[in-house]
Design a protein around this motif. Structure first.
Motif, PDB file in Angstrom:
ATOM      1  N   PHE A 119       0.829  -1.206   0.000  1.00  0.00           N
ATOM      2  CA  PHE A 119       0.000   0.000   0.000  1.00  0.00           C
ATOM      3  C   PHE A 119       0.864   1.258   0.000  1.00  0.00           C
ATOM      4  O   PHE A 119       0.602   2.206  -0.737  1.00  0.00           O
ATOM      5  CB  PHE A 119      -0.911  -0.010   1.233  1.00  0.00           C
ATOM      6  N   LEU A 120       1.921   1.248   0.815  1.00  0.00           N
ATOM      7  CA  LEU A 120       2.846   2.374   0.846  1.00  0.00           C
ATOM      8  C   LEU A 120       3.489   2.575  -0.525  1.00  0.00           C
ATOM      9  O   LEU A 120       3.598   3.713  -1.020  1.00  0.00           O
ATOM     10  CB  LEU A 120       3.915   2.129   1.917  1.00  0.00           C
ATOM     11  N   ALA A 121       3.890   1.475  -1.168  1.00  0.00           N
ATOM     12  CA  ALA A 121       4.474   1.566  -2.508  1.00  0.00           C
ATOM     13  C   ALA A 121       3.459   2.109  -3.512  1.00  0.00           C
ATOM     14  O   ALA A 121       3.802   2.902  -4.393  1.00  0.00           O
ATOM     15  CB  ALA A 121       4.978   0.191  -2.944  1.00  0.00           C
ATOM     16  N   ALA A 122       2.183   1.698  -3.383  1.00  0.00           N
ATOM     17  CA  ALA A 122       1.139   2.188  -4.295  1.00  0.00           C
ATOM     18  C   ALA A 122       0.955   3.693  -4.150  1.00  0.00           C
ATOM     19  O   ALA A 122       0.756   4.403  -5.156  1.00  0.00           O
ATOM     20  CB  ALA A 122      -0.177   1.467  -4.010  1.00  0.00           C
ATOM     21  N   CYS A 123       1.032   4.205  -2.932  1.00  0.00           N
ATOM     22  CA  CYS A 123       0.915   5.653  -2.706  1.00  0.00           C
ATOM     23  C   CYS A 123       2.089   6.399  -3.345  1.00  0.00           C
ATOM     24  O   CYS A 123       1.900   7.465  -3.948  1.00  0.00           O
ATOM     25  CB  CYS A 123       0.851   5.948  -1.209  1.00  0.00           C
ATOM     26  N   LEU A 124       3.291   5.839  -3.221  1.00  0.00           N
ATOM     27  CA  LEU A 124       4.464   6.457  -3.848  1.00  0.00           C
ATOM     28  C   LEU A 124       4.362   6.421  -5.372  1.00  0.00           C
ATOM     29  O   LEU A 124       4.724   7.382  -6.058  1.00  0.00           O
ATOM     30  CB  LEU A 124       5.734   5.755  -3.379  1.00  0.00           C
ATOM     31  N   VAL A 125       3.848   5.328  -5.898  1.00  0.00           N
ATOM     32  CA  VAL A 125       3.656   5.204  -7.345  1.00  0.00           C
ATOM     33  C   VAL A 125       2.637   6.238  -7.827  1.00  0.00           C
ATOM     34  O   VAL A 125       2.815   6.866  -8.879  1.00  0.00           O
ATOM     35  CB  VAL A 125       3.202   3.774  -7.719  1.00  0.00           C
ATOM     36  N   LEU A 126       1.569   6.437  -7.062  1.00  0.00           N
ATOM     37  CA  LEU A 126       0.573   7.450  -7.435  1.00  0.00           C
ATOM     38  C   LEU A 126       1.199   8.839  -7.460  1.00  0.00           C
ATOM     39  O   LEU A 126       0.904   9.652  -8.353  1.00  0.00           O
ATOM     40  CB  LEU A 126      -0.602   7.417  -6.449  1.00  0.00           C
ATOM     41  N   GLY A 127       2.058   9.130  -6.491  1.00  0.00           N
ATOM     42  CA  GLY A 127       2.757  10.417  -6.501  1.00  0.00           C
ATOM     43  C   GLY A 127       3.641  10.573  -7.714  1.00  0.00           C
ATOM     44  O   GLY A 127       3.704  11.654  -8.325  1.00  0.00           O
ATOM     45  N   TRP A 128       4.329   9.485  -8.107  1.00  0.00           N
ATOM     46  CA  TRP A 128       5.184   9.508  -9.299  1.00  0.00           C
ATOM     47  C   TRP A 128       4.349   9.720 -10.552  1.00  0.00           C
ATOM     48  O   TRP A 128       4.704  10.518 -11.423  1.00  0.00           O
ATOM     49  CB  TRP A 128       5.962   8.197  -9.357  1.00  0.00           C
ATOM     50  N   CYS A 129       3.222   9.033 -10.634  1.00  0.00           N
ATOM     51  CA  CYS A 129       2.348   9.168 -11.801  1.00  0.00           C
ATOM     52  C   CYS A 129       1.767  10.575 -11.898  1.00  0.00           C
ATOM     53  O   CYS A 129       1.648  11.125 -12.997  1.00  0.00           O
ATOM     54  CB  CYS A 129       1.211   8.151 -11.727  1.00  0.00           C
ATOM     55  N   GLY A 130       1.411  11.158 -10.749  1.00  0.00           N
ATOM     56  CA  GLY A 130       0.829  12.494 -10.767  1.00  0.00           C
ATOM     57  C   GLY A 130       1.780  13.554 -11.268  1.00  0.00           C
ATOM     58  O   GLY A 130       1.351  14.593 -11.777  1.00  0.00           O
ATOM     59  N   GLY A 131       3.091  13.319 -11.152  1.00  0.00           N
ATOM     60  CA  GLY A 131       4.077  14.299 -11.590  1.00  0.00           C
ATOM     61  C   GLY A 131       4.523  14.128 -13.023  1.00  0.00           C
ATOM     62  O   GLY A 131       5.361  14.892 -13.507  1.00  0.00           O
ATOM     63  N   ASN A 132       3.962  13.116 -13.726  1.00  0.00           N
ATOM     64  CA  ASN A 132       4.336  12.859 -15.117  1.00  0.00           C
ATOM     65  C   ASN A 132       3.139  13.030 -16.042  1.00  0.00           C
ATOM     66  O   ASN A 132       1.975  12.940 -15.609  1.00  0.00           O
ATOM     67  CB  ASN A 132       4.883  11.433 -15.272  1.00  0.00           C
ATOM     68  N   LEU A 133       3.412  13.262 -17.315  1.00  0.00           N
ATOM     69  CA  LEU A 133       2.348  13.372 -18.298  1.00  0.00           C
ATOM     70  C   LEU A 133       1.626  12.036 -18.418  1.00  0.00           C
ATOM     71  O   LEU A 133       2.268  10.982 -18.460  1.00  0.00           O
ATOM     72  CB  LEU A 133       2.912  13.778 -19.655  1.00  0.00           C
ATOM     73  N   PRO A 134       0.294  12.029 -18.467  1.00  0.00           N
ATOM     74  CA  PRO A 134      -0.464  10.766 -18.419  1.00  0.00           C
ATOM     75  C   PRO A 134      -0.158   9.818 -19.571  1.00  0.00           C
ATOM     76  O   PRO A 134      -0.199   8.600 -19.398  1.00  0.00           O
ATOM     77  CB  PRO A 134      -1.924  11.223 -18.446  1.00  0.00           C
ATOM     78  N   ASP A 135       0.154  10.343 -20.754  1.00  0.00           N
ATOM     79  CA  ASP A 135       0.367   9.481 -21.920  1.00  0.00           C
ATOM     80  C   ASP A 135       1.817   9.026 -22.073  1.00  0.00           C
ATOM     81  O   ASP A 135       2.129   8.240 -22.979  1.00  0.00           O
ATOM     82  CB  ASP A 135      -0.078  10.194 -23.201  1.00  0.00           C
ATOM     83  N   ASP A 136       2.708   9.522 -21.222  1.00  0.00           N
ATOM     84  CA  ASP A 136       4.101   9.070 -21.293  1.00  0.00           C
ATOM     85  C   ASP A 136       4.197   7.594 -20.914  1.00  0.00           C
ATOM     86  O   ASP A 136       3.446   7.105 -20.063  1.00  0.00           O
ATOM     87  CB  ASP A 136       4.983   9.901 -20.358  1.00  0.00           C
ATOM     88  N   MET A 137       5.125   6.894 -21.535  1.00  0.00           N
ATOM     89  CA  MET A 137       5.260   5.460 -21.317  1.00  0.00           C
ATOM     90  C   MET A 137       6.125   5.153 -20.088  1.00  0.00           C
ATOM     91  O   MET A 137       7.179   5.749 -19.906  1.00  0.00           O
ATOM     92  CB  MET A 137       5.879   4.794 -22.543  1.00  0.00           C
ATOM     93  N   VAL A 138       5.644   4.218 -19.288  1.00  0.00           N
ATOM     94  CA  VAL A 138       6.449   3.670 -18.200  1.00  0.00           C
ATOM     95  C   VAL A 138       7.255   2.487 -18.726  1.00  0.00           C
ATOM     96  O   VAL A 138       8.454   2.375 -18.513  1.00  0.00           O
ATOM     97  CB  VAL A 138       5.558   3.219 -17.025  1.00  0.00           C
ATOM     98  N   ILE A 139       6.537   1.604 -19.431  1.00  0.00           N
ATOM     99  CA  ILE A 139       7.164   0.440 -20.064  1.00  0.00           C
ATOM    100  C   ILE A 139       6.713   0.418 -21.523  1.00  0.00           C
ATOM    101  O   ILE A 139       5.523   0.316 -21.800  1.00  0.00           O
ATOM    102  CB  ILE A 139       6.771  -0.881 -19.368  1.00  0.00           C
ATOM    103  N   LYS A 140       7.649   0.513 -22.435  1.00  0.00           N
ATOM    104  CA  LYS A 140       7.337   0.517 -23.862  1.00  0.00           C
ATOM    105  C   LYS A 140       7.697  -0.833 -24.464  1.00  0.00           C
ATOM    106  O   LYS A 140       8.820  -1.305 -24.333  1.00  0.00           O
ATOM    107  CB  LYS A 140       8.117   1.640 -24.563  1.00  0.00           C
ATOM    108  N   VAL A 141       6.705  -1.476 -25.124  1.00  0.00           N
ATOM    109  CA  VAL A 141       6.941  -2.807 -25.681  1.00  0.00           C
ATOM    110  C   VAL A 141       6.909  -2.821 -27.209  1.00  0.00           C
ATOM    111  O   VAL A 141       7.264  -3.826 -27.828  1.00  0.00           O
ATOM    112  CB  VAL A 141       5.902  -3.819 -25.143  1.00  0.00           C
TER     113      VAL A 141
END
Length: 427
Positions: free
Chosen positions: A345-367
């Motif tokens: 849960f703590l990691a999920a909150c940190l991930v949400l903070g990371w996502c909020g600071g980036n453009l929504p359409d930017d890729m985290v993992i590109k395949v």
């Protein structure tokens, strides 16, 4: 609980005062002789750190208000004047601006400590809810304070956030118009935000008094989650807890000073040093770091009303948490399975903070890549995954775990593992 008062007035004046206004007795019982669990660790120092932060914010805010001009035409210039023309204005402003981040940082640590050690469980439900009210007031105060410099990010952030309220049916437009003071974010909006930003810290201080009162009625929780049963389980608040809190405050102030004196704009945005211009929108509007997880939840939902409801619902989960966790054991020190889910849960909150600071359409993992664009996991989908876990943790995991999990043996008293030197169950 503090129990019977042991204060004895020593002078004629204190005896006279004690029979008419026992304020010295109240201070002695609350901050000197108050019985404190003997096993408190340094995570408990953040209560004192938060009181220090609140005092710094109120004092620095009052001084800044003496020089600030809450008008759309002069707000930006008045902030620059404070920085350049007011004696030590730069210091006061940087203390206040970075103090907001330090305040929210300490609050988040305080909240996660409460989640881990079960400080929301009976009989501390009201204590927890008062803490949630403080957090909600802090968020409102921080948002309105961020608008006051009237830079590009301040102005357009206010436009975006206040427009969200219009998503509520029936009352949304009326609330938005009241906040704006007209038909757009302009001078009346700034006046309203300045007034509320000045008022809310004093409301926070009032709720903090209730929070401390509730704490002294129910007593402090501790890492074992076991209530004190005898004098062997407690020590006087002074000098034991005060020395520990004082040491924690010094370390926290060193971190605070490092930002104020060496990198005061680290947690700000460069666009806020550009005067607000309604005709030019920044390429990427982002809130302050402490709002980023909620901003990610908002963007994770394609429907505007749904996103707003989930964003506020994320805070609402904290208010009903005492009735969602069905476990009889408070501390996750003795709940290994719950501890694992908590760290996820703590990691999920940190991930949400990371996502909020980036453009929504930017890729985290590109395949891969197609004519329509790149293929992979972008920040929107990562936000959705983390949002799903956030709500599942409160609504599914905690209720089910409390019924299914088999906890480790809990000690009979606070003093038994402390005096026995049992280090096997340390976090």
């Amino acid at each position: 609980m503090s129990g019977h008062s042991t204060y004895e007035p020593k002078t004629a004046f204190t005896r006279w005062l004690d029979t008419r206004l026992p304020i010295v007795r109240l201070g002695y019982d609350s901050f000197v002789d108050y019985p404190t669990p003997r096993n408190l660790n340094y995570w408990w120092t953040f209560g004192g750190i938060l009181s220090l932060c609140l005092g710094l914010q109120i004092v620095s805010g009052v001084v800044l208000a003496m020089h600030y001009d809450p008008s759309a035409g002069h707000a930006f210039a008045s902030v620059e004047s404070i920085m350049r023309d007011v004696n030590y204005g730069w210091l006061i402003r940087y203390l206040h601006a970075n103090g907001a981040s330090m305040f929210l940082l300490a609050v988040y640590i305080h909240i996660f400590r409460g989640l881990y050690y079960g400080s929301y469980k009976a009989p501390r439900e009201v204590l927890w809810i008062l803490g949630c009210v403080i957090y909600l007031l802090m968020m409102a105060t921080a948002f309105m304070g961020y608008v006051l410099p009237w830079g590009q990010m301040s102005f357009h952030g206010a436009v975006v956030i206040t427009n969200l309220l219009g998503a509520f049916p029936v009352v949304g437009d009326a609330i938005t118009t009241w906040l704006w003071g007209g038909f757009a974010v302009d001078n009346p909006t700034l006046n309203r935000f300045f007034s509320l930003h000045y008022l809310l810290p004093f409301m926070i201080a009032g709720v903090v008094v209730l929070h401390i009162w509730a704490l002294h009625v129910t007593g402090q929780n501790n890492p074992t989650g076991v209530d004190p049963k005898s004098k062997a389980d407690t020590v006087p608040f002074t000098p034991y807890a005060t020395v520990k809190d004082g040491f924690g405050m010094v370390l926290f102030l060193i971190l605070f000073a490092a930002f104020v004196f060496f990198n005061p704009n680290a947690m700000g945005h460069a666009d806020n040093y550009i005067p607000a211009n309604p005709l030019v929108t920044p390429a990427h509007i982002v809130p302050e770091w402490y709002f980023l997880p909620f901003y990610a939840i908002l963007r994770a939902v394609p429907d505007k009303l749904g996103g707003v409801l989930l964003m506020f619902g994320a805070i609402g989960m904290l208010f009903i948490l005492p009735w969602l966790d069905t476990s009889k054991v408070r501390s996750m020190r003795y709940r290994p399975t719950a501890r694992l889910f908590f760290f996820i849960f703590l990691a999920a909150c940190l991930v949400l903070g990371w996502c909020g600071g980036n453009l929504p359409d930017d890729m985290v993992i590109k395949v891969g890549e197609t004519d329509a664009g790149p293929i992979g996991l972008n920040f929107v989908w990562l936000s959705r995954i983390a949002t799903f876990y956030y709500f599942a943790y409160f609504l599914v995991i905690l209720p089910v775990l409390g019924l299914r999990e088999k906890p480790l043996p809990v000690p009979e008293s606070i003093s038994s593992p402390v005096l026995a030197g049992d280090h096997s169950k340390k976090d």
